[in-house]
Write a protein that holds these residues in place. Sequence first.
Motif, PDB file in Angstrom:
ATOM      1  N   ASP A  91       0.747  -1.204   0.211  1.00 42.15           N
ATOM      2  CA  ASP A  91       0.123   0.120   0.065  1.00 42.15           C
ATOM      3  C   ASP A  91       1.088   1.270  -0.080  1.00 42.15           C
ATOM      4  OD1 ASP A  91      -2.044  -1.704   0.049  1.00 42.15           O
ATOM      5  OD2 ASP A  91      -2.487  -1.244   2.263  1.00 42.15           O
ATOM      6  N   GLY A  92       0.503   2.242  -0.727  1.00 45.51           N
ATOM      7  CA  GLY A  92       1.056   3.452  -0.729  1.00 45.51           C
ATOM      8  C   GLY A  92       1.786   3.598  -2.102  1.00 45.51           C
ATOM      9  N   CYS A  93       1.480   4.661  -2.825  1.00 45.27           N
ATOM     10  CA  CYS A  93       1.706   4.862  -4.113  1.00 45.27           C
ATOM     11  C   CYS A  93       1.860   6.427  -4.470  1.00 45.27           C
ATOM     12  CB  CYS A  93       0.779   4.104  -5.184  1.00 45.27           C
ATOM     13  SG  CYS A  93      -0.767   4.846  -5.237  1.00 45.27           S
ATOM     14  N   SER A  94       2.224   6.622  -5.756  1.00 43.39           N
ATOM     15  CA  SER A  94       2.223   8.062  -5.874  1.00 43.39           C
ATOM     16  C   SER A  94       1.165   8.798  -6.121  1.00 43.39           C
ATOM     17  CB  SER A  94       2.663   8.201  -7.578  1.00 43.39           C
ATOM     18  OG  SER A  94       2.018   7.485  -8.589  1.00 43.39           O
ATOM     19  N   GLN A  95      -0.231   8.221  -6.364  1.00 44.70           N
ATOM     20  CA  GLN A  95      -1.439   8.690  -6.212  1.00 44.70           C
ATOM     21  C   GLN A  95      -2.092   8.941  -5.144  1.00 44.70           C
ATOM     22  OE1 GLN A  95      -2.659   9.345  -9.499  1.00 44.70           O
ATOM     23  NE2 GLN A  95      -0.499   8.845  -9.597  1.00 44.70           N
ATOM     24  N   CYS A  96      -1.537   8.036  -3.956  1.00 46.91           N
ATOM     25  CA  CYS A  96      -1.746   8.367  -2.495  1.00 46.91           C
ATOM     26  C   CYS A  96      -1.124   9.686  -2.150  1.00 46.91           C
ATOM     27  CB  CYS A  96      -1.299   7.412  -1.577  1.00 46.91           C
ATOM     28  SG  CYS A  96      -2.099   5.672  -1.874  1.00 46.91           S
ATOM     29  N   ALA A  97       0.170   9.900  -2.713  1.00 47.12           N
ATOM     30  CA  ALA A  97       0.851  11.003  -2.201  1.00 47.12           C
ATOM     31  C   ALA A  97       0.219  12.453  -2.975  1.00 47.12           C
ATOM     32  CB  ALA A  97       2.482  10.804  -2.852  1.00 47.12           C
ATOM     33  N   ASP A  98      -0.294  12.338  -4.302  1.00 45.45           N
ATOM     34  CA  ASP A  98      -0.757  13.248  -4.788  1.00 45.45           C
ATOM     35  C   ASP A  98      -2.319  13.734  -4.220  1.00 45.45           C
ATOM     36  OD1 ASP A  98       1.008  13.405  -6.705  1.00 45.45           O
ATOM     37  OD2 ASP A  98       0.228  12.323  -8.282  1.00 45.45           O
ATOM     38  N   THR A  99      -3.070  12.731  -3.738  1.00 43.04           N
ATOM     39  CA  THR A  99      -4.362  12.888  -3.154  1.00 43.04           C
ATOM     40  C   THR A  99      -3.834  13.729  -1.882  1.00 43.04           C
ATOM     41  OG1 THR A  99      -5.234  11.214  -4.059  1.00 43.04           O
ATOM     42  CG2 THR A  99      -6.302  11.993  -2.075  1.00 43.04           C
ATOM     43  N   ARG A 100      -3.046  13.400  -1.096  1.00 43.59           N
ATOM     44  CA  ARG A 100      -2.641  13.884   0.251  1.00 43.59           C
ATOM     45  C   ARG A 100      -2.103  15.286   0.139  1.00 43.59           C
ATOM     46  NH1 ARG A 100      -5.709  10.890   3.360  1.00 43.59           N
ATOM     47  NH2 ARG A 100      -4.959   8.443   3.534  1.00 43.59           N
ATOM     48  N   ARG A 101      -1.148  15.447  -0.841  1.00 46.95           N
ATOM     49  CA  ARG A 101      -0.886  16.837  -1.034  1.00 46.95           C
ATOM     50  C   ARG A 101      -1.859  17.896  -1.480  1.00 46.95           C
ATOM     51  NH1 ARG A 101       2.881  19.216  -5.152  1.00 46.95           N
ATOM     52  NH2 ARG A 101       2.641  17.602  -6.133  1.00 46.95           N
ATOM     53  N   LEU A 102      -2.686  17.349  -2.395  1.00 47.04           N
ATOM     54  CA  LEU A 102      -3.754  17.957  -3.015  1.00 47.04           C
ATOM     55  C   LEU A 102      -4.907  18.530  -1.722  1.00 47.04           C
ATOM     56  CD1 LEU A 102      -5.612  17.637  -6.241  1.00 47.04           C
ATOM     57  CD2 LEU A 102      -6.948  17.752  -4.070  1.00 47.04           C
ATOM     58  N   MET A 103      -5.206  17.435  -0.886  1.00 43.94           N
ATOM     59  CA  MET A 103      -6.268  17.596   0.042  1.00 43.94           C
ATOM     60  C   MET A 103      -5.825  18.577   1.211  1.00 43.94           C
ATOM     61  SD  MET A 103      -8.984  16.328  -0.709  1.00 43.94           S
ATOM     62  CE  MET A 103      -9.919  16.520   0.646  1.00 43.94           C
TER      63      MET A 103
END
Length: 645
Positions: A91-103
């Motif tokens: 678990d944990g990927c670039s899309q998770c990172a983008d979501t966290r940074r965006l939110m």
Amino acid sequence: MRASILVVGHGLLADYVMKLLANQYDVKRRAEIEAEVPLPTDLILVLHDTWTPAVHQQAEEVYRSLRIPWLRGFVAFGEGVIGPLVHPDQDGCSQCADTRRLMAGRDRKEMWDLQQQRIAEQDLSADAWASNCGLLQMAQLLHYEALNVLERKQAKSEDHIYLLNMKTFEGSWRFILPDALCPVCNTIPRDEPVHMALESSPKINSNSFRCRPIDELKEVLAKDYLDHRTGLLNTKVYDSTTLFADAIVNLPLFNGDEGTAGRTHSYELSESTAILEALERSCGVGARGKQTVVYDTYKNIAPDALNPLSVGVHSDAQYDEPHFPFMKFDPERKMNWVWGYSFLQEKPILVPELLAYYSMGCGGGMFFETSNGCALGGSREEAIFYGMMEVVERDAFLLTWYAQLNLPQLDPYSSEDKELQLMVDRMREVAGYDLHLYNATMENGIPSVWAMAKNRKEEGMNLICAAGAHLDPIRATKSAVYELAGMVLAMDEQFESKKTEHEKMLTDPYLVRKMDDHGMLYGLKEAEERLNFLLKKEGEVQSFIEAFQPRAKHHDLTDDLKEVMQTFFDRNMDVIVVDQTTSEIRRNGLHCVKVIIPGMLPMTFGHHLTRVKGLERVLHVPVELGYRQEPLTYDQLNQHPHPFP
């Protein structure tokens, strides 16, 4: 044999990293992501001088299927971003990172729109702030991370991203919590019927009602969930204007922000409490832990489903109002259902999804539902216990209000609890509010307290109400006092600035639309008479010993939980639990549930959304407790907006 690295990308960042790695490893270069990757390849670096969200999405799809770890580096709006290191089987990927940074950002809607635009355009032009110095700094960091990965050392990009200010070269590693709803790396399990057996949940000690000490959690709570750039929670504030230590954290949602507070005598403890409250809220806003799969009519599934009418609905007059956002229950209309567990029937039961997750009551369903019965705990049993206490607390408050019960007053100084006595004194001497406590225990016998703060000053809120319920009446009382203490000074300024708006609510109750409106209305001195059924009560004041029967102490919280459940079973009232736990809190051994006790009064906010139809208990309990001679009718219930803030 030397390790093999594939560098994919355009621009100076890719060039610089190639040069740094070429003497140590077998390095190959590709301009674009391709389905065919030279083998063997131990690590892939996807590097660009700009933000390429479409490329990162493609990399997730291709490299995950090839089971090759990869790491990205890019520049977006003057900030260099490195990571996270993506493992195809974790678990944990670039899309998770983008979501966290965006939110976590303030401009999340605008950034989401911009992200979609860049995906469509796939522009590879270098970011305007992508300077040579900044890119060289990023290249060195990427080189170091590649060395750690290939030499099997701990890479800093594991579960982290590095954010580098391209102007000042200030940078930091930020934790990335895997997103429970990530479509790439997190497979949400299907919602299936399960047997929910109660397990042993030993208490910290016999005087506690918790199974895990909060000190054990405080470090991981801040580390895993709170970060202003990438956190599930993005801000914290210590409020020094309140009577006690008040900490507030923010849960960013796409359409707004949700603040949650922790109130204790220690800012450190209050911060942990606020984080736990926010995690509970994040689990309750929607089905993030399980994938809803049942979409059917009540008529088709009735033998295995909760009848929605049993939890209270709006009146026919409300449903007939123009533009009312909800529809009357139709047993032949399809809706989403989730699996809960009926402890009375000892079997799984289907519950309307809009009832199981409070913020889903935004229109299109049968009624408005809030966070009634939602609770988080260190075990599932602990979460269920506190979910039940919240249901009891809100029910006792509303039943008192609707039936205008002249509750017996409590003497706070009879509690023999020095801390509570000092809290009451501080309310009076520092805030200028007298505290009135009332025994709101209903027929279930679970200690419940209605607390009211009465202003002794000319300015500010006149009256503020709160409630508490707990097997320990002292804890119930302190809980209510903490709530009042967090409001008495904070609400004064807001009240004075909008006093004209609140005065209009006196004559038009349907102007009471939001949670804050309920409390602010009773800040008006003109509204005090509506609470005279409590304030004008005459008679002997109860001591805590007289008001509350002593209970046996247990070393296992599950024993308390079973006793409370049996109280409802004896009255043929069910206790239904929906597990709201997400992968985000399960990683730290936390559990979140929604407790539903059909027949109990649910808290609603906005006078137009009052929900009491079908809950005949509110008509009969006042007789059972001796407050009335005959059952009430719905028309006799208090028609004013309730004062729960």
